[in-house]
Design a protein around this motif. Sequence first.
Motif, PDB file in Angstrom:
ATOM      1  N   MET A  16       0.847  -1.332  -0.026  1.00 38.23           N
ATOM      2  CA  MET A  16      -0.026   0.048   0.044  1.00 38.23           C
ATOM      3  C   MET A  16       0.882   1.393  -0.148  1.00 38.23           C
ATOM      4  SD  MET A  16      -3.217  -0.754   2.721  1.00 38.23           S
ATOM      5  CE  MET A  16      -3.638   1.022   2.462  1.00 38.23           C
ATOM      6  N   THR A  22      -4.738   3.953  -1.081  1.00 40.84           N
ATOM      7  CA  THR A  22      -5.452   4.066   0.154  1.00 40.84           C
ATOM      8  C   THR A  22      -6.478   3.014   0.306  1.00 40.84           C
ATOM      9  OG1 THR A  22      -7.192   5.457  -0.924  1.00 40.84           O
ATOM     10  CG2 THR A  22      -5.399   6.633   0.017  1.00 40.84           C
ATOM     11  N   TYR A  23      -6.986   2.864   1.587  1.00 34.87           N
ATOM     12  CA  TYR A  23      -8.002   1.938   1.550  1.00 34.87           C
ATOM     13  C   TYR A  23      -9.201   1.947   0.663  1.00 34.87           C
ATOM     14  CZ  TYR A  23      -5.907   0.815   5.947  1.00 34.87           C
ATOM     15  OH  TYR A  23      -4.673   0.422   6.845  1.00 34.87           O
ATOM     16  N   ALA A  27     -10.535  -0.626  -1.937  1.00 35.49           N
ATOM     17  CA  ALA A  27     -11.987  -1.004  -1.800  1.00 35.49           C
ATOM     18  C   ALA A  27     -12.539  -0.929  -3.187  1.00 35.49           C
ATOM     19  CB  ALA A  27     -12.722  -0.052  -0.791  1.00 35.49           C
ATOM     20  N   ARG A  34     -14.392  -0.252   2.435  1.00 41.92           N
ATOM     21  CA  ARG A  34     -13.148   0.506   3.042  1.00 41.92           C
ATOM     22  C   ARG A  34     -12.829  -0.013   4.428  1.00 41.92           C
ATOM     23  NH1 ARG A  34     -11.724   3.881   6.872  1.00 41.92           N
ATOM     24  NH2 ARG A  34     -13.770   4.391   7.262  1.00 41.92           N
ATOM     25  N   VAL A  37     -11.752  -3.795   4.187  1.00 42.61           N
ATOM     26  CA  VAL A  37     -10.539  -3.904   3.465  1.00 42.61           C
ATOM     27  C   VAL A  37      -9.631  -3.432   4.847  1.00 42.61           C
ATOM     28  CG1 VAL A  37      -8.697  -2.744   2.011  1.00 42.61           C
ATOM     29  CG2 VAL A  37     -10.706  -3.219   1.091  1.00 42.61           C
ATOM     30  N   SER A  38      -9.797  -2.680   5.467  1.00 42.68           N
ATOM     31  CA  SER A  38      -8.942  -2.142   6.617  1.00 42.68           C
ATOM     32  C   SER A  38      -8.733  -3.389   7.703  1.00 42.68           C
ATOM     33  CB  SER A  38      -9.428  -0.819   7.227  1.00 42.68           C
ATOM     34  OG  SER A  38      -8.599  -0.669   8.415  1.00 42.68           O
TER      35      SER A  38
END
Length: 70
Positions: A16, A22-23, A27, A34, A37-38
Amino acid sequence: MKRTLPRWNKAAMIAMVQKDLTYDIIAEGTGYSRQHVSAVIHGRSNSTVAIKKISDFLGISDDGADVQPA
């Protein structure tokens, strides 16, 4: 107590940063939220299907072999 993240989680975080993602971008590219994914990347959710899909999006292996042990 400190928790050690599995190799895949570290590989995903490194990818990343290296790819400046970014998330939200991950996503959108994977079809997950999001938040999901996080949770997967930080090890709070252990969905093998999500790990495979995120791995493919990031261009890393889904077993964490991309990260050398510290």
